[in-house]
Design a protein around this motif. Structure first.
Motif, short mmCIF file in Angstrom:
data_model
loop_
_atom_site.label_atom_id
_atom_site.label_comp_id
_atom_site.label_asym_id
_atom_site.label_seq_id
_atom_site.Cartn_x
_atom_site.Cartn_y
_atom_site.Cartn_z
N VAL A 139 0.86 -1.18 0.00
CA VAL A 139 0.00 0.00 0.00
C VAL A 139 0.89 1.23 0.00
O VAL A 139 1.63 1.49 0.94
CB VAL A 139 -0.94 0.02 1.22
CG1 VAL A 139 -1.80 1.28 1.22
CG2 VAL A 139 -1.81 -1.22 1.25
N PHE A 181 1.24 4.35 3.14
CA PHE A 181 0.48 3.80 4.26
C PHE A 181 0.63 4.77 5.42
O PHE A 181 1.61 4.75 6.14
CB PHE A 181 0.99 2.41 4.63
CG PHE A 181 0.05 1.68 5.55
CD1 PHE A 181 -0.99 0.96 5.03
CD2 PHE A 181 0.21 1.73 6.92
CE1 PHE A 181 -1.87 0.28 5.86
CE2 PHE A 181 -0.66 1.07 7.75
CZ PHE A 181 -1.70 0.33 7.23
N LYS A 228 -4.96 5.54 7.12
CA LYS A 228 -5.20 4.17 6.66
C LYS A 228 -5.01 3.18 7.81
O LYS A 228 -5.78 2.23 7.96
CB LYS A 228 -4.28 3.84 5.49
CG LYS A 228 -4.63 4.64 4.24
CD LYS A 228 -3.63 4.42 3.13
CE LYS A 228 -3.98 5.35 1.97
NZ LYS A 228 -2.95 5.38 0.95
N VAL A 247 -8.07 3.21 10.14
CA VAL A 247 -9.20 2.44 9.60
C VAL A 247 -8.96 0.95 9.78
O VAL A 247 -9.86 0.22 10.22
CB VAL A 247 -9.45 2.79 8.11
CG1 VAL A 247 -10.45 1.84 7.48
CG2 VAL A 247 -9.91 4.24 7.97
N VAL A 248 -7.76 0.49 9.49
CA VAL A 248 -7.45 -0.94 9.64
C VAL A 248 -7.59 -1.36 11.10
O VAL A 248 -8.24 -2.37 11.42
CB VAL A 248 -6.03 -1.26 9.10
CG1 VAL A 248 -5.60 -2.66 9.50
CG2 VAL A 248 -5.99 -1.08 7.59
#
Length: 143
Positions: A113, A116, A120, A123-124
């Protein structure tokens, strides 16, 4: 009959709690933050605050998950404390003159990704936490 403390949902939330406890330390206790000679002492203070906040929230998450009796109320508290750091970090980029990375820092590529960044990651981590909550909530309500 008591509820077993070991379950997939609890392990998933534990991983988030551990990551919250050590993640900011791993990301900030280096030459990009705390030991960055370009940073003013007060900026380093805020970075140290971020580290200790993450450690505190992560440890409180683990406390409600493992020390307290397994029940829905303690699961909700563990999930709440486990999410505070990540939810609050999502909004930090909205403040003036903030950036995910300093211009002289290489942008990390994780799992393919590009860029990153913290958003992000937030969210993960929150999705993983929600999965753990879902699994454990269902288990507690089946007993």
């Amino acid at each position: 009959m008591g509820v077993s403390k070991l379950s997939v949902g609890r392990v998933v939330i534990t991983l988030v709690g551990l990551f919250t406890t050590i993640g900011a330390f791993m990301a900030d206790y280096n030459n990009t933050h705390i030991f960055n000679p370009k940073w003013m002492p007060h900026a380093k203070f805020h970075s140290a605050h971020t580290i200790t906040l993450g450690m505190t929230l992560g440890l409180i998450t683990l406390y409600f998950l493992w020390v307290r009796q397994p029940n829905v109320n303690n699961l909700q508290l563990a999930t709440l404390f486990g999410s505070v750091f990540w939810v609050s970090q999502m909004f930090a980029i909205l403040f003036p003159n903030t950036a995910f990375f300093d211009p002289d820092v290489d942008v990390p590529v994780i799992l393919g990704v590009v860029e990153f960044n913290q958003a992000k990651m937030d969210v993960v981590v929150l999705c993983v936490l929600a999965l753990g909550y879902y699994l454990e909530f269902g288990r507690l309500n089946r007993r």
